[in-house]
Design an enzyme around this catalytic site. Structure first.
Site, PDB file in Angstrom:
ATOM      1  N   CYS A 100       6.639   5.434  26.549  1.00 39.72           N
ATOM      2  CA  CYS A 100       5.915   5.561  25.278  1.00 39.72           C
ATOM      3  C   CYS A 100       4.567   6.259  25.404  1.00 39.72           C
ATOM      4  O   CYS A 100       4.258   7.155  24.599  1.00 39.72           O
ATOM      5  CB  CYS A 100       5.677   4.184  24.671  1.00 39.72           C
ATOM      6  SG  CYS A 100       7.064   3.042  24.785  1.00 39.72           S
ATOM      7  N   HIS A 505      -3.016   8.136  -3.149  1.00 37.29           N
ATOM      8  CA  HIS A 505      -2.771   9.559  -3.377  1.00 37.29           C
ATOM      9  C   HIS A 505      -3.928  10.398  -2.858  1.00 37.29           C
ATOM     10  O   HIS A 505      -5.088   9.999  -3.027  1.00 37.29           O
ATOM     11  CB  HIS A 505      -2.607   9.810  -4.885  1.00 37.29           C
ATOM     12  CG  HIS A 505      -2.157  11.189  -5.227  1.00 37.29           C
ATOM     13  ND1 HIS A 505      -0.896  11.652  -4.917  1.00 37.29           N
ATOM     14  CD2 HIS A 505      -2.812  12.218  -5.833  1.00 37.29           C
ATOM     15  CE1 HIS A 505      -0.781  12.895  -5.339  1.00 37.29           C
ATOM     16  NE2 HIS A 505      -1.937  13.272  -5.895  1.00 37.29           N
TER      17      HIS A 505
END
Length: 532
Positions: A100, A505
């Protein structure tokens, strides 16, 4: 002298001093009674350790440290057998050394290279991006220096926590006795009341001429002395796709040889989108093919022969051949027969109930477990919970369902819960609603990046509750996006709740809150604007 113990099984304690009669009032966070009265007469222990952990990877170390915190006397045996190429590494297991961590660092290096080229569109004044290239040696050294620093911190942490670290390759003499083979060949015999198997696995090589002599695996790629050059990656699982992806992003020619399907075990629609996106970036795919032989040429390059889908033999020349065809659990090396430990014949893995094997005092976590997710956080969490049950009186069990994961392909794929195929198999297609949408990341607009592969999918039941069974996301920072939604899935997220959630957003994660088109409807899932 017999040992007198009046200790409720839920009681934990710090290590008891030898030959001491002690009566104390102690608080235990795992005890339902808060404080408990403890009286014990310590004599010589029957075993040298309360717990011996075989394997110094993430799961084993997590269990060892947790057990010590709860008063157990613990030893960890860890030894890395060098690869055929001679690669070896320090304490910390696959994730830290050859998994990883170095993978994500090289993935980041590739993303930074992409960002350099994109930055020109945002007004950054740079030399001709075509003249910019990566220095493999500098990258390798930076990655390896970080890995070595983690090795050192891990050693120090074990010492500080009083976990005994033994650099030896361990195997069973019997269910309570471990033989450790030291680097110089000497044997160290230790005994333990409980044994935890956390040895993980190593990559497989195909049984073909030249594979072991000339091929490498993910155990080698992160420390290669020279740049890999033109590379053939054999295998289309997540390791193969990730390695080919970052090599391509660094400017190296990368080809993936696919035996059957891409990303077996993942949602196949999503998997194919990932492959298509990688192909658009320039990664080559050879489908339905198997390597036949590898020959080293006079110039040092590798001539690879493979059999195509029609049975014809093809060949091409590569600088590096990387095998990513799966991993083998390191269970046979433990001599499990000496302890009466049973393995699943087809996988050589261990079938365990709540991490307990068929031998009551032998436990297992991580990649050695049969039909369990081969993921570092899974091993860590299971190891901690096991230690708390053994030495802290906890009853919490590991929940292997709805574990999130991410494929760090160039455009990342994150998912949690069931794939569309799995959901259909369990519930039937008529009981499901599949919501989906393509979307346009704001950061893709100015450099005019291809948005056709940015896609989300929500698998839900069609009943009154509309429980969400799976969530799938292809796009930037998919791992970061899917992590939060995995908590919602664990909390029995429903589609109405998802739709009532207000998105942030402009982010890519908000696309999950805006999805409304079902596959069943036949409507076009392509958005008309950034806010549609």
């Amino acid at each position: 002298m017999a040992t007198l113990t009046i200790i409720p099984k839920f009681m934990s304690f710090r290590r008891k001093p030898a030959n001491l009669l002690e009566i104390s009032l102690s608080r235990n966070k795992y005890s339902p009674f808060g404080k408990v009265l403890v009286a014990y007469l310590c004599t010589e222990h029957k075993y040298m350790y309360d717990l011996v952990v075989l394997g110094g990877g993430s799961g084993g170390l997590a269990a060892a440290k947790e057990a010590v915190e709860l008063g157990a006397k613990v030893a960890v045996l860890d030894y890395v057998t060098p690869t055929p190429l001679g690669t070896k590494w320090g304490l910390g297991g696959t994730c830290v050394n050859v998994g990883c961590i170095p993978k994500k660092l090289m993935h980041q290096a590739a993303l930074l290279g992409e960002a350099i080229h994109e930055s020109v569109a945002f007004g950054w004044q740079l030399p001709d991006p075509k003249t910019i290239s990566i220095d493999w040696e500098a990258l390798r050294n930076a990655v390896q220096n970080h890995v070595k620093s983690v090795n050192w911190v891990t050693r120090v942490e074990l010492r500080n926590k009083k976990v005994e670290y033994i650099n030896a390759l361990g195997h069973f003499q019997d269910q309570n006795t471990i033989v450790g083979i030291m680097k110089n060949g000497d044997q160290k015999i230790i005994t333990a009341q409980n044994v935890l198997i956390a040895v993980g696995g190593r990559p497989r090589y195909p049984d073909i001429p030249g594979a072991v002599e000339y091929g490498i695996t993910s155990d080698d790629i992160f420390s290669l002395e020279k740049a890999p050059g033109k590379t053939l990656v054999v295998g289309a699982g997540y390791i193969g796709l990730e390695c080919a992806g970052f090599l391509n992003g660094m400017g190296y020619d990368a080809t993936i040889m696919v035996r059957s399907i891409v990303l077996r075990g993942f949602d196949q629609q999503m998997s194919n989108i990932v492959a298509e996106e990688m192909s658009d970036r320039g990664v080559h795919f050879i489908y339905q093919a198997k390597p036949k032989a590898i020959e080293k040429q006079a110039d040092g390059r590798l001539l690879v022969h493979w059999v195509d889908k029609d049975g014809a033999v093809q060949q091409d020349v590569y600088d590096t051949v990387l095998f990513a065809i799966g991993r083998r659990a390191l269970t046979k090396e433990l001599k499990p027969e000496n302890a009466g430990l049973m393995l699943v014949p087809e996988s050589e893995k261990i079938k365990a109930v709540n991490e307990q094997t068929n031998v009551p005092n032998i436990f297992a976590v991580g990649d050695v477990l049969h039909k369990r997710p081969e993921l570092t956080p899974v091993a860590i969490h299971a190891g901690k919970l096991l230690a708390r049950r053994l030495y802290g009186g906890s009853t919490d069990q590991m929940d292997y369902a709805n574990v999130a994961t991410t494929v760090f392909s160039p455009l990342e794929y994150g998912c949690v819960g069931l794939s569309e195929e799995q959901a259909i198999a369990l519930y039937g297609e008529e009981k499901l609603e599949i919501y989906h949408a393509y979307y346009k990341p704001t950061e893709f607009f100015v450099p005019q990046k291809n948005v056709k592969h940015c896609y989300v999918k929500v698998v839900a039941l069609r009943d009154d509750d509309q429980r969400v069974l799976g969530m799938h996301f292809i796009g930037p920072s998919a791992g970061e996006v899917i992590q939060g939604f995995s908590a919602a899935i664990k909390s029995n997220l429903t589609f109405p709740i998802l739709k009532s959630t207000v998105g942030i957003h402009p982010t890519t994660a908000e696309e999950f809150t805006r999805v409304f088109i079902t596959k069943r409807s036949g409507m076009d899932p392509t958005p008309q604007s950034c806010c549609s």
